[in-house]
Design an enzyme around this catalytic site. Structure first.
Site, PDB file in Angstrom:
ATOM      1  N   LYS A  93       0.818  -1.218   0.000  1.00 16.07           N
ATOM      2  CA  LYS A  93       0.000   0.000   0.000  1.00 16.07           C
ATOM      3  C   LYS A  93       0.853   1.270   0.000  1.00 16.07           C
ATOM      4  O   LYS A  93       0.571   2.224  -0.712  1.00 16.07           O
ATOM      5  CB  LYS A  93      -0.884  -0.063   1.253  1.00 16.07           C
ATOM      6  CG  LYS A  93      -2.060   0.834   1.254  1.00 16.07           C
ATOM      7  CD  LYS A  93      -3.020   0.472   2.392  1.00 16.07           C
ATOM      8  CE  LYS A  93      -2.336   0.403   3.753  1.00 16.07           C
ATOM      9  NZ  LYS A  93      -3.232   0.072   4.855  1.00 16.07           N
ATOM     10  N   GLU A 171      14.184 -11.617 -25.566  1.00 16.90           N
ATOM     11  CA  GLU A 171      13.090 -11.764 -24.593  1.00 16.90           C
ATOM     12  C   GLU A 171      11.721 -11.548 -25.222  1.00 16.90           C
ATOM     13  O   GLU A 171      10.705 -11.867 -24.622  1.00 16.90           O
ATOM     14  CB  GLU A 171      13.311 -10.815 -23.400  1.00 16.90           C
ATOM     15  CG  GLU A 171      13.020  -9.338 -23.624  1.00 16.90           C
ATOM     16  CD  GLU A 171      14.092  -8.622 -24.442  1.00 16.90           C
ATOM     17  OE1 GLU A 171      15.098  -9.249 -24.804  1.00 16.90           O
ATOM     18  OE2 GLU A 171      13.905  -7.424 -24.711  1.00 16.90           O
ATOM     19  N   GLY A 362      23.982  -8.287 -28.626  1.00 16.60           N
ATOM     20  CA  GLY A 362      23.149  -8.700 -29.755  1.00 16.60           C
ATOM     21  C   GLY A 362      23.716  -8.043 -31.002  1.00 16.60           C
ATOM     22  O   GLY A 362      24.496  -8.631 -31.753  1.00 16.60           O
ATOM     23  N   GLY A 363      23.367  -6.747 -31.164  1.00 17.04           N
ATOM     24  CA  GLY A 363      23.851  -5.993 -32.317  1.00 17.04           C
ATOM     25  C   GLY A 363      25.372  -5.964 -32.399  1.00 17.04           C
ATOM     26  O   GLY A 363      25.940  -5.947 -33.496  1.00 17.04           O
TER      27      GLY A 363
HETATM   28  C1  1AE Z   1      19.280  -5.006 -20.775  1.00 15.58           C
HETATM   29  C2  1AE Z   1      18.746  -6.032 -21.757  1.00 15.58           C
HETATM   30  C3  1AE Z   1      19.451  -6.037 -23.076  1.00 15.58           C
HETATM   31  C4  1AE Z   1      18.778  -6.926 -24.074  1.00 15.58           C
HETATM   32  O1  1AE Z   1      17.906  -7.701 -23.758  1.00 15.58           O
HETATM   33  C5  1AE Z   1      19.135  -6.865 -25.474  1.00 15.58           C
HETATM   34  O2  1AE Z   1      18.359  -7.550 -26.313  1.00 15.58           O
HETATM   35  C6  1AE Z   1      20.234  -6.174 -25.967  1.00 15.58           C
HETATM   36  O3  1AE Z   1      20.509  -6.177 -27.301  1.00 15.58           O
HETATM   37  P1  1AE Z   1      21.706  -5.363 -27.933  1.00 15.58           P
HETATM   38  O4  1AE Z   1      22.980  -5.958 -27.418  1.00 15.58           O
HETATM   39  O5  1AE Z   1      21.561  -3.944 -27.476  1.00 15.58           O
HETATM   40  O6  1AE Z   1      21.579  -5.525 -29.403  1.00 15.58           O
END
Ligand code: 1AE
Length: 416
Positions: A93, A171, A362-363
């Protein structure tokens, strides 16, 4: 204070009535109203009453609201030993009652004893991979939405062939007709095998565990039966308790990775919400995450550096309890500073998070001008230089893929 959980709050109040606020929380979040209760009831409820531990007022600053840190001890007999009950007790609360932010929670040994914590932890994940003494490398499928199984198999192979240790789903990848869960696992395992035969290196695949919350445990068990070796989980969307139940289940015998999706709706305000080190550090580890992603201080979605260091500390170091058993039994989780990471950032990440961390991109892997295999290699070359202690800048030119990555994204330097 055994038998109590201590909550620390940052409170801003234009009237600066912090002692009154603290009393109001201690009583209001436990027995309700104290002053109007008859004596007999007071005695019966005494053991349930919250206690004000401290009220520390801050020096007033020009143009800012008066503020104070307030600590309240909550009797554990008031709530069951699970994270939802804990959070509703200490911040249910009152999270809606003005400018109040939950900064930290201190657990007693008896509360901690109900939480097994991460099943693998840093040591367990390292032994699955057979990799010691260097930061691990992780990559994310980019892109995975709209991609068929053939494309994902090739992407998996390229990431693993480049020397990536852990490959995670994005995700945002859910059940879909192009890459259904079980089929996706099958092609990923095949690609992992192919890459491993070439490189001699093992890899883990963290599959996004999604679907109705009532089906998650069975789905995770089925994945493990089919050969899954890690799981990714959107903890804040499903709730910490969902992670707790997955990680505590003996049949789900794989490490679980916590994604921070939604965290930005909870931690960034200086006045409200839950502080990032508690949200993404302490509570994720308590709920059983073997790895925890969070924004690094340097990439595309940057988090305050002090907060990221505090998250890593909560994931890897002791609990603020003097209970030695809890210190030893709750394993350390891997910090995974993420988002917009490329090889030119790795010296800063290594300086901040050291060997017991994971570099995740990722990128920064798929976007390498020579392809994803070269992207993985560039990171592994960077990690290798950093782990050797040699001068990073001087060694770049001896590694073709790393040199290309630095030419593409640059070398990040600390702002002094
Ligand atoms: C903090 C989470 C980062 C994430 O899930 C994600 O997909 C990052 O991707 P890039 O490395 O920015 O391409």
């Amino acid at each position: 204070m055994n038998g109590y959980v201590i909550a620390t709050y940052l409170v801003h109040d234009s009237k600066a009535q912090f002692h009154k606020k603290a009393e109001g929380i201690a009583v209001g979040m436990t027995v309700g109203s104290w002053t109007e209760l008859p004596q007999a009831k007071k005695e019966k409820l005494q053991k349930h009453l919250g206690q004000v531990v401290s009220v520390t007022e801050h020096e007033p600053k020009e143009g800012e609201l008066p503020s104070a840190m307030i600590q309240i001890a909550y009797p554990e007999i008031n709530f069951s030993n699970d994270i939802p009950a804990l959070l509703v007790t200490v911040f249910g609360k009152i999270s809606m009652d003005g400018k109040i932010k939950l900064i930290d929670l201190e657990f007693s040994p008896s509360f901690l004893a109900s939480f097994p914590g991460p099943k693998f932890g840093i040591e367990g994940v390292r032994s699955l991979l057979g990799v010691q003494d260097r930061p691990l490398l992780m990559s994310i499928f980019k892109s995975c939405i709209g991609q068929d199984l053939e494309s994902l198999e090739e992407q998996f192979y390229q990431q693993a062939a480049g020397g990536v240790d852990i490959i995670k789903d994005d995700e945002i990848l859910f059940e879909n007709p192009l890459s259904p869960f079980e089929k996706r696992l099958e092609v990923a395992l095949r690609a992992a095998q192919r890459a491993s035969e070439e490189t001699g290196q093992k890899s883990l695949y963290a599959m996004n565990l999604t679907g109705p919350v009532t089906e998650l445990v069975d789905k995770a068990k089925r994945a493990v039966e089919l050969g899954a070796n890690a799981l990714l989980f959107n903890v804040l969307a499903y709730g910490y308790d969902a992670l707790h139940r997955l990680s505590a289940d003996p049949d789900i015998s794989v490490p679980i990775m916590a994604h921070p999706a939604l965290a930005g709706a909870i931690y960034p305000s200086p006045h409200q919400g839950i502080a990032a080190p508690l949200l993404l550090g302490k509570l994720m580890r308590l709920a059983g995450a073997d790895f925890v992603l969070f924004p690094s201080p340097y990439g595309s979605v940057a988090m305050d550096r002090e907060d990221t260091l505090a998250i890593a500390k909560h994931l890897r170091e002791g609990w603020n309890t003097d209970d030695q058993q809890a210190q030893q039994t709750i394993k350390a989780s891997f910090p995974v500073p993420s988002a917009g990471i490329h090889p030119g950032i790795t010296p800063l990440l290594y300086e901040d998070f050291g060997t017991e961390s994971i570099m995740n991109a990722g990128g920064g892997i798929h976007g390498h001008p020579q392809g994803a295999i070269a992207g993985g290699r560039a990171f592994r070359q960077a990690i290798s230089i950093l782990s050797s202690g040699n001068n990073f800048e001087q060694e770049i030119s001896s590694h073709t893929e790393l040199q290309t990555a630095i030419d593409t994204w640059g070398l990040s330097r600390r702002e002094r």
